[in-house]
Scaffold this active site. Structure first.
Site, mmCIF file in Angstrom:
data_model
loop_
_atom_site.group_PDB
_atom_site.id
_atom_site.type_symbol
_atom_site.label_atom_id
_atom_site.label_comp_id
_atom_site.label_asym_id
_atom_site.label_seq_id
_atom_site.Cartn_x
_atom_site.Cartn_y
_atom_site.Cartn_z
ATOM 1 N N THR A 64 0.297 6.718 1.417
ATOM 2 C CA THR A 64 -0.120 5.183 1.072
ATOM 3 C C THR A 64 -0.891 5.327 -0.182
ATOM 4 O O THR A 64 -1.290 6.495 -0.765
ATOM 5 C CB THR A 64 -0.799 4.562 2.289
ATOM 6 O OG1 THR A 64 -1.947 5.234 2.576
ATOM 7 C CG2 THR A 64 0.187 4.259 3.427
ATOM 8 N N TYR A 65 -1.295 4.052 -0.718
ATOM 9 C CA TYR A 65 -1.908 4.006 -1.904
ATOM 10 C C TYR A 65 -3.370 4.966 -1.825
ATOM 11 O O TYR A 65 -3.997 4.819 -1.146
ATOM 12 C CB TYR A 65 -2.293 2.475 -2.086
ATOM 13 C CG TYR A 65 -2.588 2.185 -3.525
ATOM 14 C CD1 TYR A 65 -1.887 2.279 -4.785
ATOM 15 C CD2 TYR A 65 -4.003 1.867 -3.723
ATOM 16 C CE1 TYR A 65 -2.201 1.733 -5.965
ATOM 17 C CE2 TYR A 65 -4.460 1.617 -4.989
ATOM 18 C CZ TYR A 65 -3.614 1.471 -6.071
ATOM 19 O OH TYR A 65 -4.215 1.534 -7.534
ATOM 20 N N PRO A 66 -3.269 5.838 -2.897
ATOM 21 C CA PRO A 66 -4.704 6.694 -3.048
ATOM 22 C C PRO A 66 -5.792 6.126 -3.553
ATOM 23 O O PRO A 66 -6.834 6.434 -3.066
ATOM 24 C CB PRO A 66 -3.985 7.819 -3.998
ATOM 25 C CG PRO A 66 -3.164 7.361 -4.961
ATOM 26 C CD PRO A 66 -2.216 6.111 -4.051
ATOM 27 N N SER A 116 0.901 -1.204 -0.337
ATOM 28 C CA SER A 116 -0.108 0.167 0.053
ATOM 29 C C SER A 116 0.977 1.328 0.038
ATOM 30 O O SER A 116 0.291 2.405 -0.101
ATOM 31 C CB SER A 116 -0.913 0.073 1.197
ATOM 32 O OG SER A 116 -1.873 -1.001 1.052
#
Length: 632
Positions: free
Chosen positions: A197-199, A21
């Site tokens: 972190t991963y959007p 992530s």
């Protein structure tokens, strides 16, 4: 994408999946240490491919059928057409809305405002003017007696963490960023800076395995304005069962939070700082205690009528300390009397006030009474923020009101995904189906005609709900991919046949007197998201020319953004206040004012200088060559 490449290459080798992530070195190392067997995701792959292929088949066939039949660039699809239909429905509600006047009664005492309460409904308003005037006549000149003073302790929990849609809404509300702009900024913070972190996530919760890493993340973001906010949280133990941690509510990726990567705020642009600030403050807020306050309600009797006043006393500011220097959070509880839409700021009575000390049995004398008046207002037009909300939860727009479908839409994220909604909205603007006036979104004439010509089934969110219910079965292995795609191919053929049999017509009502320099046909005047253009009506020609566009240049009189019209040396800035200035004169004026370089250019230059200062004069490859000895 990786699976498609492997399939095209004919690879039969075992597949293992990296699931992370964030792209920090630590996260990547941990991800490679726990690679997962690709076979575990075969059913998810089938469901994703079915969704993509079905969207393509339905969209490309229906779009081409409409375009060819009516000789106009008409586009439709499973997501974009219901989105247009929702906007159309809202516009129809606004058009048909008839405002109604309503009335309230106010009693004024020194340092106190009392509001009349209807004994039957509990409302503070009535639509009967004669009743309000009769009550005013009955109570005028009377004293008020305090019959009850209630003090109730209350708490406001911190708002949940951000998912992509919620962060896009907040950025639109605060900074007027489009959904795509916010996503692009988040992507840079994720990929380049590695601080978020991963959007592309649809969850506002964290999984339990992330909780042990929170202290390290706090230390990483404890810089600049966040040092004093993160300090108290770092120095105390984390909650054992935090409300923002729930494995059941995290599907693919958890909420957007800071990574363990040390933050260098000076390396960020202004836009990146703003979005990072939103994410970090929300992350800090959930780790703070609740805001605690005491709500005091004073109930008085004037004759037979009941009046109330309400006030709050904050006991512990809690998580609101994180937002002390910002405007109020949109999700926080306001504790105001629910007012009827349409009241003006002057008519609206805020029931939360600083109350004087009072006890039961006190008498209030010399009150001043008045009747307040307002009008109900229609639903607000969609902005990008509210449109994202409607796409995420379109249950209110289901014609069938099917509970199973509504539940499916709620569980699967509504129309589109968190990753595609921004592109869908941009596509509607670039296709001249939507236009923007301020923050409000309007349908164009082209969009209204398209909704009359497109098959009815494509305009309903029920289509997405039906697909998602079947795709869930594919993901669980209870429905085959082949059976679903066979139905989709048949459905695509039915749509094309329905469009062919359509008896509607498409008429360009934005024709101008200007002729296309390439084919000689009359040009259309269309309004894009940030510009006006002349476009050839013949889709085979494709000529387009920008007439005017919104600029960031500010008017020297009213300081609002101006439009740039014309082309070449004849370009001119025009403001709504009537101010006009040629582009050449504008540049000269700006040079004299010392505004030759933008703030972004300065930031880039300083960042580049710092990077060059940190880098060695000779890189490792040059050093290796320098030490290499060649044979004579």
């Amino acid at each position: 994408m990786a699976r498609l490449i492997l399939k095209k290459a004919g690879s039969q080798k075992p597949l293992r999946r990296l699931w992370i992530s964030s792209v920090t070195d630590k996260a990547i190392r941990e991800g490679f240490a726990s690679l997962k067997d690709g076979k575990e995701y075969d059913s998810l792959y089938d469901a994703a491919m079915c969704r993509a292929e079905a969207d393509w088949l339905v969209g490309i066939n229906a779009t081409r059928a409409l375009t060819c039949k009516y000789n106009a660039q008409l586009s439709c699809g499973r997501v974009q057409t219901p989105t247009l239909a929702m906007i159309s429905k809202r516009e129809e509600q606004i058009k048909q809305f008839i405002p109604r006047p309503y009335y309230g009664i106010r009693a004024m005492a020194p340092h106190l405002v009392l509001i009349w309460q209807d004994p039957k409904t509990g409302s503070s308003y009535t639509f009967d003017k004669k009743r309000a005037e009769a009550i005013l006549l009955q109570i005028s000149g009377r004293d008020a007696r305090v019959v009850e003073v209630k003090q109730v302790p209350k708490k406001i929990m911190p708002p949940l963490l951000y998912d992509l849609t919620e962060l896009q809404r907040e950025a639109s509300r605060r900074f007027d960023y489009s959904a795509r702009e916010t996503l692009n900024i988040l992507q840079r913070l994720y990929e380049n800076h590695k601080v978020l972190t991963y959007p592309r996530t649809d969850s506002r919760y964290l999984s339990s395995d992330i909780i042990p890493t929170l202290k390290e993340r706090l230390k990483a973001c404890s810089v600049g304005p966040y040092r004093s906010l993160a300090g108290p949280v770092i120095n105390r133990p984390l909650p054992q069962n935090p409300f923002f941690a729930d494995d059941k509510k995290v599907s693919d990726h958890h909420a957007i939070i800071p990574t363990e990567q040390f933050v260098q705020l000076t390396h960020m642009t202004i836009d990146e700082r703003r979005i990072y600030d939103l994410a970090v403050r929300r992350f800090l807020a959930v780790l703070y205690p609740p805001c605690e306050y005491e709500q005091t309600t004073i109930i008085v009797k004037i004759g037979q009528e009941t009046f109330t006043a309400r006030g709050n006393v904050v006991k512990t500011i809690g998580w609101k300390a994180v937002y002390e220097d910002l405007s109020p959070d949109p999700e926080e509880e306001t504790h105001k009397e629910p007012d009827i839409s349409g009241t003006t700021a002057a008519d609206r009575i805020d029931r939360v006030q600083t109350l004087p000390q009072m006890d039961q049995g006190d008498i209030l004398k010399e009150l001043t009474f008045s009747v307040t008046e307002g009008k109900t207002s229609p639903p607000a037009r969609f902005s990008e923020a509210s449109l994202l909300s409607a796409m995420e939860n379109p249950s209110a727009y289901l014609e069938s009101q099917d509970k199973a479908m509504a539940k499916t839409l709620g569980e699967t994220g509504g129309l589109g995904t968190v990753a595609t909604r921004a592109d869908i909205i941009e596509k509607l603007f670039s296709g001249f189906l939507l236009e923007k006036k301020g923050k409000e979104i309007f349908l164009t004439s082209k969009a209204r005609q398209l909704l009359e010509l497109v098959p009815r089934d494509l305009k309903k969110p029920e289509l997405t709900a039906d697909w998602e219910m079947r795709l869930s079965k594919i993901a669980s292995g209870s429905l085959s991919r082949e059976a679903f795609m066979k139905d989709i191919r048949h459905y695509s053929s039915e749509l094309v046949n329905e469009i062919k049999k359509g008896e509607g017509t498409f008429r360009h009502d934005n024709l101008t007197s200007h002729r296309c320099p390439q084919c000689g046909k009359r040009l259309l005047l269309v309004k894009g998201k940030n510009s006006e253009m002349l476009v050839c009506q013949d889709r085979a020609c494709g000529f387009r020319e920008t007439v005017s566009r919104n600029s960031n240049a500010r008017c020297p009189n009213c300081h609002k953004k101006m439009e740039l019209r014309g082309k070449g040396d004849g370009q001119i800035f025009v403001c709504k206040c009537g101010y006009k200035e040629k582009l050449t004169a504008f540049r000269e004026r700006r040079k004299k004012e010392g505004a030759g370089v933008s703030r972004r250019e300065v930031d880039r230059y300083l960042s580049r200088q710092k990077k060059e200062a940190d880098e060695p004069v000779n890189n490792s490859f040059a050093q290796a060559l320098a030490e290499f000895k060649f044979d004579d």
